[in-house]
Design a protein around this motif. Structure first.
Motif, PDB file in Angstrom:
ATOM      1  N   SER A 221       9.190  -1.367   2.911  1.00 22.73           N
ATOM      2  CA  SER A 221       8.297  -1.870   1.875  1.00 22.73           C
ATOM      3  C   SER A 221       7.797  -3.236   2.312  1.00 22.73           C
ATOM      4  N   TYR A 222       6.486  -3.424   2.275  1.00 24.67           N
ATOM      5  CA  TYR A 222       5.845  -4.693   2.623  1.00 24.67           C
ATOM      6  C   TYR A 222       5.276  -5.286   1.342  1.00 24.67           C
ATOM      7  N   PHE A 223       5.501  -6.595   1.138  1.00 27.59           N
ATOM      8  CA  PHE A 223       5.178  -7.234  -0.127  1.00 27.59           C
ATOM      9  C   PHE A 223       3.983  -8.170  -0.019  1.00 27.59           C
ATOM     10  N   ASP A 224       3.272  -8.292  -1.150  1.00 33.03           N
ATOM     11  CA  ASP A 224       2.093  -9.164  -1.269  1.00 33.03           C
ATOM     12  C   ASP A 224       0.997  -8.759  -0.288  1.00 33.03           C
ATOM     13  N   VAL A 225       0.829  -7.472  -0.102  1.00 33.86           N
ATOM     14  CA  VAL A 225      -0.202  -6.955   0.804  1.00 33.86           C
ATOM     15  C   VAL A 225      -1.500  -6.791   0.015  1.00 33.86           C
ATOM     16  N   PRO A 226      -2.569  -7.477   0.411  1.00 36.94           N
ATOM     17  CA  PRO A 226      -3.845  -7.342  -0.295  1.00 36.94           C
ATOM     18  C   PRO A 226      -4.425  -5.929  -0.139  1.00 36.94           C
ATOM     19  N   GLN A 227      -5.147  -5.520  -1.151  1.00 36.64           N
ATOM     20  CA  GLN A 227      -5.749  -4.185  -1.146  1.00 36.64           C
ATOM     21  C   GLN A 227      -6.701  -4.010   0.039  1.00 36.64           C
ATOM     22  N   ARG A 228      -7.353  -5.081   0.485  1.00 41.33           N
ATOM     23  CA  ARG A 228      -8.289  -4.979   1.612  1.00 41.33           C
ATOM     24  C   ARG A 228      -7.570  -4.585   2.905  1.00 41.33           C
ATOM     25  N   ILE A 229      -6.316  -5.008   3.047  1.00 41.09           N
ATOM     26  CA  ILE A 229      -5.527  -4.631   4.224  1.00 41.09           C
ATOM     27  C   ILE A 229      -5.216  -3.133   4.185  1.00 41.09           C
ATOM     28  N   VAL A 230      -4.865  -2.646   3.019  1.00 39.74           N
ATOM     29  CA  VAL A 230      -4.563  -1.221   2.863  1.00 39.74           C
ATOM     30  C   VAL A 230      -5.825  -0.385   3.078  1.00 39.74           C
ATOM     31  N   ALA A 231      -6.955  -0.877   2.594  1.00 42.43           N
ATOM     32  CA  ALA A 231      -8.227  -0.176   2.817  1.00 42.43           C
ATOM     33  C   ALA A 231      -8.526  -0.110   4.310  1.00 42.43           C
ATOM     34  N   GLY A 232      -8.231  -1.172   5.032  1.00 45.70           N
ATOM     35  CA  GLY A 232      -8.418  -1.176   6.481  1.00 45.70           C
ATOM     36  C   GLY A 232      -7.498  -0.171   7.161  1.00 45.70           C
ATOM     37  N   LEU A 233      -6.274  -0.067   6.683  1.00 48.81           N
ATOM     38  CA  LEU A 233      -5.336   0.917   7.230  1.00 48.81           C
ATOM     39  C   LEU A 233      -5.871   2.329   6.999  1.00 48.81           C
ATOM     40  N   ALA A 234      -6.408   2.571   5.833  1.00 52.83           N
ATOM     41  CA  ALA A 234      -6.948   3.897   5.515  1.00 52.83           C
ATOM     42  C   ALA A 234      -8.121   4.255   6.431  1.00 52.83           C
TER      43      ALA A 234
END
Length: 73
Positions: free
Chosen positions: A29-42
């Motif tokens: 589990s990684y904490f305080d990850v901005p949604q933009r980082i997750v969108a980039g991963l996707a």
């Protein structure tokens, strides 16, 4: 495109927590990850490379020793 490193991931936007299960079976589990980082991963063609460049060693994390993602305590 399937990843050779990341089996699956799940994001909790309310908690800003990214849970990643690796092909090894380990879950972190990684904490305080901005949604933009997750969108980039996707969007990333290589999820493993994106993880190495944008997530690993950049966010606080916890390894889940049970193999299942857990909510932060």
């Amino acid at each position: 495109m399937p990843s050779t490193v990341i089996h699956s991931y799940q994001y909790d936007p309310a908690a800003c927590r990214l849970d990643i299960r690796f092909v090894s079976g380990e879950t972190y589990s990684y904490f305080d990850v901005p949604q933009r980082i997750v969108a980039g991963l996707a969007r990333a063609i290589s999820k493993g490379r994106y993880f190495q460049s944008h997530i690993r060693d950049r966010f606080a994390y916890r390894r889940d020793r049970t193999g299942q993602a857990r909510a932060a305590s």
